[in-house]
Design an enzyme around this catalytic site. Structure first.
Site, PDB file in Angstrom:
ATOM      1  N   HIS A  23      63.334  19.470  64.979  1.00  0.00           N
ATOM      2  CA  HIS A  23      64.216  19.913  66.070  1.00  0.00           C
ATOM      3  C   HIS A  23      64.132  21.434  66.242  1.00  0.00           C
ATOM      4  CE1 HIS A  23      68.226  19.821  68.302  1.00  0.00           C
ATOM      5  NE2 HIS A  23      68.196  21.077  67.898  1.00  0.00           N
ATOM      6  N   GLU A  24      64.288  22.170  65.138  1.00  0.00           N
ATOM      7  CA  GLU A  24      64.288  23.641  65.233  1.00  0.00           C
ATOM      8  C   GLU A  24      62.933  24.159  65.705  1.00  0.00           C
ATOM      9  OE1 GLU A  24      66.967  25.030  65.343  1.00  0.00           O
ATOM     10  OE2 GLU A  24      68.175  23.511  64.361  1.00  0.00           O
TER      11      GLU A  24
ATOM     12  N   HIS B 176      62.450  23.790  69.379  1.00  0.00           N
ATOM     13  CA  HIS B 176      63.094  24.817  70.214  1.00  0.00           C
ATOM     14  C   HIS B 176      62.099  25.946  70.512  1.00  0.00           C
ATOM     15  CE1 HIS B 176      67.152  23.532  70.895  1.00  0.00           C
ATOM     16  NE2 HIS B 176      67.459  23.427  69.614  1.00  0.00           N
TER      17      HIS B 176
ATOM     18  N   TYR C 289      69.369  28.100  77.959  1.00  0.00           N
ATOM     19  CA  TYR C 289      70.249  27.435  77.002  1.00  0.00           C
ATOM     20  C   TYR C 289      71.681  27.381  77.524  1.00  0.00           C
ATOM     21  CZ  TYR C 289      71.051  25.705  72.282  1.00  0.00           C
ATOM     22  OH  TYR C 289      71.331  24.911  71.194  1.00  0.00           O
TER      23      TYR C 289
ATOM     24  N   GLU D 298      68.032  20.958  74.274  1.00  0.00           N
ATOM     25  CA  GLU D 298      68.494  20.254  73.078  1.00  0.00           C
ATOM     26  C   GLU D 298      67.845  18.869  72.944  1.00  0.00           C
ATOM     27  OE1 GLU D 298      70.281  20.525  70.310  1.00  0.00           O
ATOM     28  OE2 GLU D 298      70.048  22.638  70.751  1.00  0.00           O
TER      29      GLU D 298
ATOM     30  N   ASP E 156      80.250  25.369  73.482  1.00  0.00           N
ATOM     31  CA  ASP E 156      78.884  24.940  73.157  1.00  0.00           C
ATOM     32  C   ASP E 156      77.920  25.212  74.321  1.00  0.00           C
ATOM     33  OD1 ASP E 156      76.762  23.633  71.805  1.00  0.00           O
ATOM     34  OD2 ASP E 156      77.304  21.706  72.714  1.00  0.00           O
TER      35      ASP E 156
ATOM     36  N   HIS F 108      74.947  20.492  73.212  1.00  0.00           N
ATOM     37  CA  HIS F 108      74.771  19.492  72.153  1.00  0.00           C
ATOM     38  C   HIS F 108      75.544  18.216  72.447  1.00  0.00           C
ATOM     39  CE1 HIS F 108      73.744  23.235  69.985  1.00  0.00           C
ATOM     40  NE2 HIS F 108      72.909  22.469  69.320  1.00  0.00           N
TER      41      HIS F 108
END
Lengths: 393, 100
Positions: free
Chosen positions: A175-176, A179, A190, A199, A272, A277
């Site tokens: 996931h990271e 990005h 974002y 996301e 958020d 998310h």
């Protein structure tokens, strides 16, 4: 030729993004155009930079993953603890060093083997990961240049722990790193829907990396993101469920998983970054349905369609309906119009309340034809007019 | 002095929120919090502090301070929460967790 508007250069992007959120319809349209224009300028800069770098690099660099230890500090990257060719630490007290290293290499190999991509930027960017970030730090992030992981609450007495270390699940690492890929490709802002798509792409490829490692079919996979991140004190299997958004956890201490899986339940919030998310559950579930419909290994077809859309079609400001239309378009180009693959994409978006019209592709063609016919008419009229003028002389 | 605190975002997006009245705290703790608020010159801060870096999955904080009839709210990203901000947020997170 780029039209240069000095006004747009001095307005910080966050102001434009606030206007995009809170402005009148006309202001929102201005903000949308401003964001799109700076994205195009950024794209031109990137294209030039890409060409320059290509010229300078004779051979594509090989995989280059390094892990650093922050020692509970917050200065990145910290002290180097493991790189390519180094032996594993195999220290049961510091499992995150090897997990971060193995996770980054597995994700790099996944992108290389399946989609032919050389690292985050496609040009062999060295992959930097830092572990042991902050004190009792319950998070993992991409800071624009590298990955960072907290150890959660593993240093607290067992009864006080809510989170385990964030390297515990390969889907978090995938996931990271994704990005980073999103940053170099569509560059999705974002914020709100574009941010939720950012996301969602991170969750999609995070899940696919783990499925690839375990050689699972779509039916065998659990589609859980952040599996095992919660300690045994929390009632939850993970942070998000792509198969059933909103069901990953339900606990008196931290509440219930707030993710919707359908546009009817879309959440409007200022928290958020506008629910990036939260509403990612909607495109996440669409991807799950496409994979379920196609069967087999999800990275082969569904993943390929999403990857091509991310790299070649989506922009910084793409919304959910754009993602639906553009993945549908990508499926048509990859597998043929009206193919089973394209129909699966239709089913996926339909199940989350974002139907893509089956004639969407044809409509685009028609408008292309109309433009062509219109252009020819203008050209003919121009020629006739010119002759008429010539005759008058 | 009353301070409201809220954290959202991050990979897991688990909301942490709380409010503290410094009068209800031990004097030393209360003094430390008001010292941080004063050092930040909180009431002169803009209501939105922009992110200085890109990236993803970082926390987003909202802080509101009420003192002597004044009330001010500041929204800031984790990347801007350094120095005294980091200390203030660290104390408030610990208090919010203690309260939960």
């Amino acid at each position: 030729m780029t039209h240069h508007n000095p006004l747009e250069c001095i307005i910080p992007p966050y102001v434009v993004e606030k206007v995009a959120q809170n402005g009148t319809p006309a202001q929102k349209e201005w903000a949308r155009r401003t964001i799109l224009q700076s994205a195009q300028i950024r794209g031109q800069r990137q294209a030039v930079a890409d060409m320059t770098q290509r010229g300078q690099r004779m051979a594509a660099p090989a995989r280059d993953c390094t892990v650093f230890d922050c020692g509970t500090g917050t200065d990145l990257p910290g002290t180097r603890v493991r790189g390519e060719g180094d032996p594993a630490c195999n220290d049961p007290n510091l499992p995150d060093i090897d997990e971060a290293f193995d996770g980054a290499t597995l994700t790099y190999d996944f992108y290389k083997d399946i989609y032919g991509r050389n690292s985050i930027d496609g040009q062999g960017l060295p992959l930097v990961s830092s572990v042991n970030f902050g004190i009792n730090y319950e998070n993992a992030f991409w800071d624009g240049t590298q990955m960072a992981y907290g150890r959660g609450h593993e240093a607290l007495p067992p009864a006080e722990r809510l989170f385990n270390r964030f390297t515990i699940d390969l889907s978090v690492i995938g996931h990271e790193l994704t990005h980073g890929v999103v940053q170099y490709e569509a560059g999705l802002v974002y914020f709100q829907q574009a941010g939720a798509l950012n996301e969602s792409f991170a969750d999609v490829f995070g899940s696919l990396v783990r499925q690839y490692k375990l050689n699972q079919t779509a039916a065998e996979a659990d589609w859980i993101i952040g599996k095992g991140l919660f300690s045994s004190n929390i009632n939850g299997v993970g942070i998000r469920s792509m198969k059933e958004p909103g069901t990953a956890y339900n606990d008196p201490l931290i509440g219930k998983d707030p993710q919707p899986g359908h546009m009817n339940d879309y959440v409007n919030t200022s928290q958020d970054q506008g629910g990036v998310h939260i509403n990612s559950g909607i495109p996440n579930h669409a991807f799950y349905v496409v994979s379920r419909e196609l069967g087999g290994k999800a990275w082969e077809k569904a993943g390929k369609i999403w990857y091509v859309a991310l790299c070649d079609k989506l922009t910084r400001v793409s919304q959910f309906t754009d993602a639906a239309r553009l993945t549908h378009e990508a499926a048509g180009e990859l597998y043929g119009k009206g193919s089973l693959e394209q129909k699966a994409v239709e089913t996926g978006w339909k199940e989350v309340g974002l139907p893509v019209s089956a004639s969407e592709g044809d409509k685009v063609d028609l408008s292309g034809c109309t433009r062509l016919v219109g252009g020819l008419a203008v050209l003919l009229l121009g020629l006739v007019g010119k002759r008429a003028l010539t005759r008058k002389k | 002095m009353r301070i409201e605190f809220e954290r959202s975002g991050g990979f897991a997006n688990i909301r942490v929120a709380g409010a503290v009245d410094t009068e209800s705290l031990p004097p030393q703790e209360a003094q430390a919090l008001s010292d941080l608020v004063n050092k930040l010159d909180f009431f002169a801060l803009p209501s939105v502090i922009p992110s200085v870096t890109g990236g993803a999955d970082r926390f987003q904080y909202t802080l509101t301070v009420e003192d002597e009839g004044r009330r001010h709210t500041v929204e800031l990203p984790e990347s801007a929460a350094t120095g005294d901000f980091a200390n203030l947020i660290g104390s408030l997170t610990a208090l919010a967790r203690r309260g939960s």
